[in-house]
Design a protein around this motif. Structure first.
Motif, PDB file in Angstrom:
ATOM      1  N   VAL A   1       7.677  -9.666  26.664  1.00 47.13           N
ATOM      2  CA  VAL A   1       8.027 -10.545  27.782  1.00 47.13           C
ATOM      3  C   VAL A   1       9.480 -10.965  27.621  1.00 47.13           C
ATOM      4  CG1 VAL A   1       7.584 -12.752  28.914  1.00 47.13           C
ATOM      5  CG2 VAL A   1       5.665 -11.388  28.041  1.00 47.13           C
ATOM      6  N   HIS A   2      10.282 -10.725  28.647  1.00 48.15           N
ATOM      7  CA  HIS A   2      11.690 -11.114  28.638  1.00 48.15           C
ATOM      8  C   HIS A   2      11.920 -12.128  29.754  1.00 48.15           C
ATOM      9  CE1 HIS A   2      12.737  -7.934  25.794  1.00 48.15           C
ATOM     10  NE2 HIS A   2      11.975  -7.122  26.507  1.00 48.15           N
ATOM     11  N   THR A   3      12.518 -13.237  29.425  1.00 50.37           N
ATOM     12  CA  THR A   3      12.780 -14.261  30.431  1.00 50.37           C
ATOM     13  C   THR A   3      14.067 -13.955  31.184  1.00 50.37           C
ATOM     14  OG1 THR A   3      14.091 -15.674  28.965  1.00 50.37           O
ATOM     15  CG2 THR A   3      11.690 -15.968  28.927  1.00 50.37           C
ATOM     16  N   ARG A   4      14.169 -14.513  32.357  1.00 56.00           N
ATOM     17  CA  ARG A   4      15.379 -14.348  33.150  1.00 56.00           C
ATOM     18  C   ARG A   4      16.597 -14.885  32.398  1.00 56.00           C
ATOM     19  NH1 ARG A   4      15.219 -18.244  37.661  1.00 56.00           N
ATOM     20  NH2 ARG A   4      13.481 -17.018  38.467  1.00 56.00           N
ATOM     21  N   GLU A   5      16.439 -16.036  31.771  1.00 57.38           N
ATOM     22  CA  GLU A   5      17.548 -16.654  31.056  1.00 57.38           C
ATOM     23  C   GLU A   5      18.038 -15.761  29.918  1.00 57.38           C
ATOM     24  OE1 GLU A   5      15.456 -19.311  33.515  1.00 57.38           O
ATOM     25  OE2 GLU A   5      14.657 -18.123  31.846  1.00 57.38           O
ATOM     26  N   GLU A   6      17.095 -15.146  29.218  1.00 61.22           N
ATOM     27  CA  GLU A   6      17.451 -14.250  28.114  1.00 61.22           C
ATOM     28  C   GLU A   6      18.245 -13.050  28.620  1.00 61.22           C
ATOM     29  OE1 GLU A   6      15.236 -10.789  25.509  1.00 61.22           O
ATOM     30  OE2 GLU A   6      14.019 -12.342  26.480  1.00 61.22           O
ATOM     31  N   LEU A   7      17.788 -12.446  29.710  1.00 64.03           N
ATOM     32  CA  LEU A   7      18.450 -11.257  30.229  1.00 64.03           C
ATOM     33  C   LEU A   7      19.829 -11.574  30.789  1.00 64.03           C
ATOM     34  CD1 LEU A   7      15.427  -9.491  31.956  1.00 64.03           C
ATOM     35  CD2 LEU A   7      16.311  -9.170  29.642  1.00 64.03           C
ATOM     36  N   ILE A   8      19.961 -12.718  31.453  1.00 62.03           N
ATOM     37  CA  ILE A   8      21.271 -13.129  31.949  1.00 62.03           C
ATOM     38  C   ILE A   8      22.222 -13.362  30.782  1.00 62.03           C
ATOM     39  CG2 ILE A   8      22.529 -15.005  33.084  1.00 62.03           C
ATOM     40  CD1 ILE A   8      20.143 -15.280  35.001  1.00 62.03           C
ATOM     41  N   ALA A   9      21.754 -14.025  29.732  1.00 61.86           N
ATOM     42  CA  ALA A   9      22.601 -14.322  28.573  1.00 61.86           C
ATOM     43  C   ALA A   9      23.108 -13.040  27.916  1.00 61.86           C
ATOM     44  CB  ALA A   9      21.832 -15.171  27.563  1.00 61.86           C
ATOM     45  N   ARG A  10      22.257 -12.022  27.841  1.00 62.97           N
ATOM     46  CA  ARG A  10      22.672 -10.751  27.239  1.00 62.97           C
ATOM     47  C   ARG A  10      23.844 -10.150  28.005  1.00 62.97           C
ATOM     48  NH1 ARG A  10      17.812  -7.366  24.731  1.00 62.97           N
ATOM     49  NH2 ARG A  10      19.247  -5.671  25.220  1.00 62.97           N
ATOM     50  N   THR A  11      23.743 -10.159  29.320  1.00 63.04           N
ATOM     51  CA  THR A  11      24.799  -9.572  30.145  1.00 63.04           C
ATOM     52  C   THR A  11      26.081 -10.393  30.099  1.00 63.04           C
ATOM     53  OG1 THR A  11      23.325  -8.379  31.645  1.00 63.04           O
ATOM     54  CG2 THR A  11      25.442  -9.071  32.534  1.00 63.04           C
ATOM     55  N   MET A  12      25.962 -11.705  30.096  1.00 65.62           N
ATOM     56  CA  MET A  12      27.140 -12.554  30.150  1.00 65.62           C
ATOM     57  C   MET A  12      27.985 -12.484  28.879  1.00 65.62           C
ATOM     58  SD  MET A  12      26.873 -13.586  33.205  1.00 65.62           S
ATOM     59  CE  MET A  12      28.239 -14.721  33.295  1.00 65.62           C
ATOM     60  N   GLN A  13      27.461 -11.863  27.831  1.00 65.91           N
ATOM     61  CA  GLN A  13      28.236 -11.671  26.600  1.00 65.91           C
ATOM     62  C   GLN A  13      29.281 -10.571  26.752  1.00 65.91           C
ATOM     63  OE1 GLN A  13      25.319 -10.833  23.588  1.00 65.91           O
ATOM     64  NE2 GLN A  13      24.573 -12.948  23.486  1.00 65.91           N
ATOM     65  N   HIS A  14      29.157  -9.746  27.796  1.00 65.42           N
ATOM     66  CA  HIS A  14      30.065  -8.615  27.985  1.00 65.42           C
ATOM     67  C   HIS A  14      31.178  -8.981  28.968  1.00 65.42           C
ATOM     68  CE1 HIS A  14      27.448  -5.595  26.019  1.00 65.42           C
ATOM     69  NE2 HIS A  14      26.465  -6.376  26.454  1.00 65.42           N
ATOM     70  N   PRO A  15      32.355  -8.394  28.783  1.00 62.00           N
ATOM     71  CA  PRO A  15      33.397  -8.559  29.808  1.00 62.00           C
ATOM     72  C   PRO A  15      32.978  -7.821  31.078  1.00 62.00           C
ATOM     73  CG  PRO A  15      34.077  -6.938  28.159  1.00 62.00           C
ATOM     74  CD  PRO A  15      32.809  -7.564  27.652  1.00 62.00           C
ATOM     75  N   LEU A  16      33.574  -8.208  32.210  1.00 55.24           N
ATOM     76  CA  LEU A  16      33.275  -7.547  33.471  1.00 55.24           C
ATOM     77  C   LEU A  16      33.777  -6.105  33.441  1.00 55.24           C
ATOM     78  CD1 LEU A  16      34.244 -10.349  36.029  1.00 55.24           C
ATOM     79  CD2 LEU A  16      31.962  -9.765  35.186  1.00 55.24           C
ATOM     80  N   ASP A  17      33.048  -5.224  34.109  1.00 61.86           N
ATOM     81  CA  ASP A  17      33.464  -3.826  34.188  1.00 61.86           C
ATOM     82  C   ASP A  17      34.666  -3.649  35.108  1.00 61.86           C
ATOM     83  OD1 ASP A  17      31.498  -3.007  32.443  1.00 61.86           O
ATOM     84  OD2 ASP A  17      30.089  -2.422  34.018  1.00 61.86           O
ATOM     85  N   PHE A  18      34.813  -4.543  36.081  1.00 64.43           N
ATOM     86  CA  PHE A  18      35.965  -4.531  36.984  1.00 64.43           C
ATOM     87  C   PHE A  18      36.088  -5.905  37.620  1.00 64.43           C
ATOM     88  CE2 PHE A  18      32.263  -2.625  39.155  1.00 64.43           C
ATOM     89  CZ  PHE A  18      32.085  -3.506  40.213  1.00 64.43           C
ATOM     90  N   ALA A  19      37.250  -6.176  38.199  1.00 68.13           N
ATOM     91  CA  ALA A  19      37.453  -7.460  38.862  1.00 68.13           C
ATOM     92  C   ALA A  19      36.517  -7.578  40.055  1.00 68.13           C
ATOM     93  CB  ALA A  19      38.900  -7.590  39.317  1.00 68.13           C
ATOM     94  N   PRO A  20      35.841  -8.710  40.207  1.00 68.45           N
ATOM     95  CA  PRO A  20      34.887  -8.863  41.310  1.00 68.45           C
ATOM     96  C   PRO A  20      35.502  -8.532  42.665  1.00 68.45           C
ATOM     97  CG  PRO A  20      34.685 -10.682  39.783  1.00 68.45           C
ATOM     98  CD  PRO A  20      35.881  -9.898  39.341  1.00 68.45           C
ATOM     99  N   GLY A  21      34.773  -7.732  43.438  1.00 70.59           N
ATOM    100  CA  GLY A  21      35.214  -7.372  44.775  1.00 70.59           C
ATOM    101  C   GLY A  21      36.102  -6.155  44.853  1.00 70.59           C
ATOM    102  N   THR A  22      36.459  -5.563  43.700  1.00 69.98           N
ATOM    103  CA  THR A  22      37.378  -4.425  43.714  1.00 69.98           C
ATOM    104  C   THR A  22      36.683  -3.080  43.597  1.00 69.98           C
ATOM    105  OG1 THR A  22      37.713  -4.476  41.307  1.00 69.98           O
ATOM    106  CG2 THR A  22      39.177  -5.852  42.665  1.00 69.98           C
TER     107      THR A  22
END
Length: 374
Positions: free
Chosen positions: A155-176
């Protein structure tokens, strides 16, 4: 690779590498089911254990099935069996968000951090809806039969999955640029709960399921079981073998269960203008090109706010949102006016090779195209 709401897009990148080499039982209401049955049988011929397709047009409603409910069963596919709809639920979340926008409770161009302090001040709600956020998904999943057996009750919680992703830099500037992001929709789920002060599915129930009479739509929750009736679910991890993956906790913490009738009513109501005011429906259909990798899978596709548009062979475009989760694959299409729709559910994911994924998708697309152009 697990063809789930989380991991199927990763496999689609590999599909692009092989595309050039590859491509240089029924009920009816006043309509001919034979072409539809032929297309459903063609999907089964690829190795899909069971198929159900529901088509609704001004001429009537047609449901056809092909194959069986389980690899080791002679039972026919249940005509309205429950299945995990995976990413198809993104369209429902987008509807709820846009309803809140219409009510003045949420702003499309507001920063995510306004609603979820401590997340990001660079990404807007619109970026999340359109997959232009630049978020780098870092989400768990299984790639072998052994991993399935070991992880199926995790079982994976939403908070856990969001936290995993937020540890990474963005792949590109939002909207580009554009990149499919499951975490973006988990953030939207959290925003809806913050604004409405109620569980996400409660909003879906009150704003979509209830008004449309979708009595079999429901949350997947953390149960590894499916409601009755349902078919078994199968996954091909290696060429030539299928694994029964029916029993598992959904990899999507906000997952939804439905039938083809539920999705038919939802998409026809949405494109028919019953769920959103005209202004918000127009905004939802403001689309941008998908990435080249996904375009190999969805030719000439464009992504709106939780909706995918594709060209119809008979002219114009059609809308929908596909999904894949743990052995169930869903392919959808509805005309721009909502008058005609097609929903295909398959109880097998041919995920052992990129070719298998692509062939399964294209066979289902042919069924949808024929149904909408008939």
């Amino acid at each position: 690779m697990k063809p789930s709401f989380i991991h199927r897009p990763k496999l689609l990148v590999a599909v692009a590498a092989v595309t050039a080499a590859l491509f240089s039982g029924a009920s009816s209401a006043n309509a001919d089911v034979s072409p539809l049955q032929k297309d459903a049988d063609a999907i089964g011929a690829l190795g899909v254990v069971g198929v159900q397709a529901e088509v609704s047009t001004p001429k009537g409603r047609i449901v056809v099935t092909s194959g069986v409910a389980g690899q080791r069963s002679r039972r026919e596919m249940p005509e309205q069996g429950h299945f995990r709809i995976a990413s198809t639920r993104k369209a429902m979340v987008a509807v709820v968000v846009l309803q809140l926008v219409a009510e003045g409770k949420l702003g499309l161009d507001e920063k995510v951090e306004k609603y979820l302090p401590g997340t990001t001040d660079r990404i807007t709600v619109r970026h999340l809806l359109q997959n232009t956020s630049g978020l780098h998904d870092d989400l768990p999943g299984y790639t072998t039969a052994q991993e399935y057996l070991e992880q199926r009750y995790d079982v994976h919680t939403r908070e856990e999955l969001i936290a995993r992703t937020m540890q990474h830099p963005l792949d590109f500037a939002p909207g580009t640029s554009w990149s499919y992001s499951n975490t973006g929709y988990l953030l939207l789920d959290a925003i809806v709960e913050k604004v409405t002060r109620k569980p996400l599915y409660r909003s879906i129930e009150q704003r979509i399921a209830g008004p449309l009479g979708l009595r079999t739509l429901g949350p997947a929750g953390t149960s590894p079981l499916l409601p009755t009736p349902h078919s078994r679910a199968h996954q091909q991890f290696e060429v030539g073998s299928l694994v029964d993956v029916t029993e598992q906790v959904s990899s999507d913490p906000d997952g939804v269960l439905a039938t083809t009738r539920d999705l038919t009513r939802f998409f026809r109501a949405l494109l028919g203008g019953q769920l959103l005011p005209p202004a918000q429906l127009n905004v939802m259909r403001q689309d941008v090109p998908v990435s080249p990798e996904l375009a190999a899978f969805w030719p000439d596709a464009r992504y709106g706010l939780g909706l995918v548009s594709r060209p119809l062979r008979c002219g114009g475009r059609y809308w929908g949102h596909d999904g894949g989760d743990g052995g169930f694959i869903t392919v959808t299409g509805v005309t721009e006016n909502g008058r005609s729709s097609a929903v295909v559910t398959m109880n097998t994911a041919l995920a052992a090779t990129p070719e298998g994924v692509l062939n399964q998708q294209r066979a289902a697309d042919r069924l949808v195209q024929r149904a909408l152009c008939s």
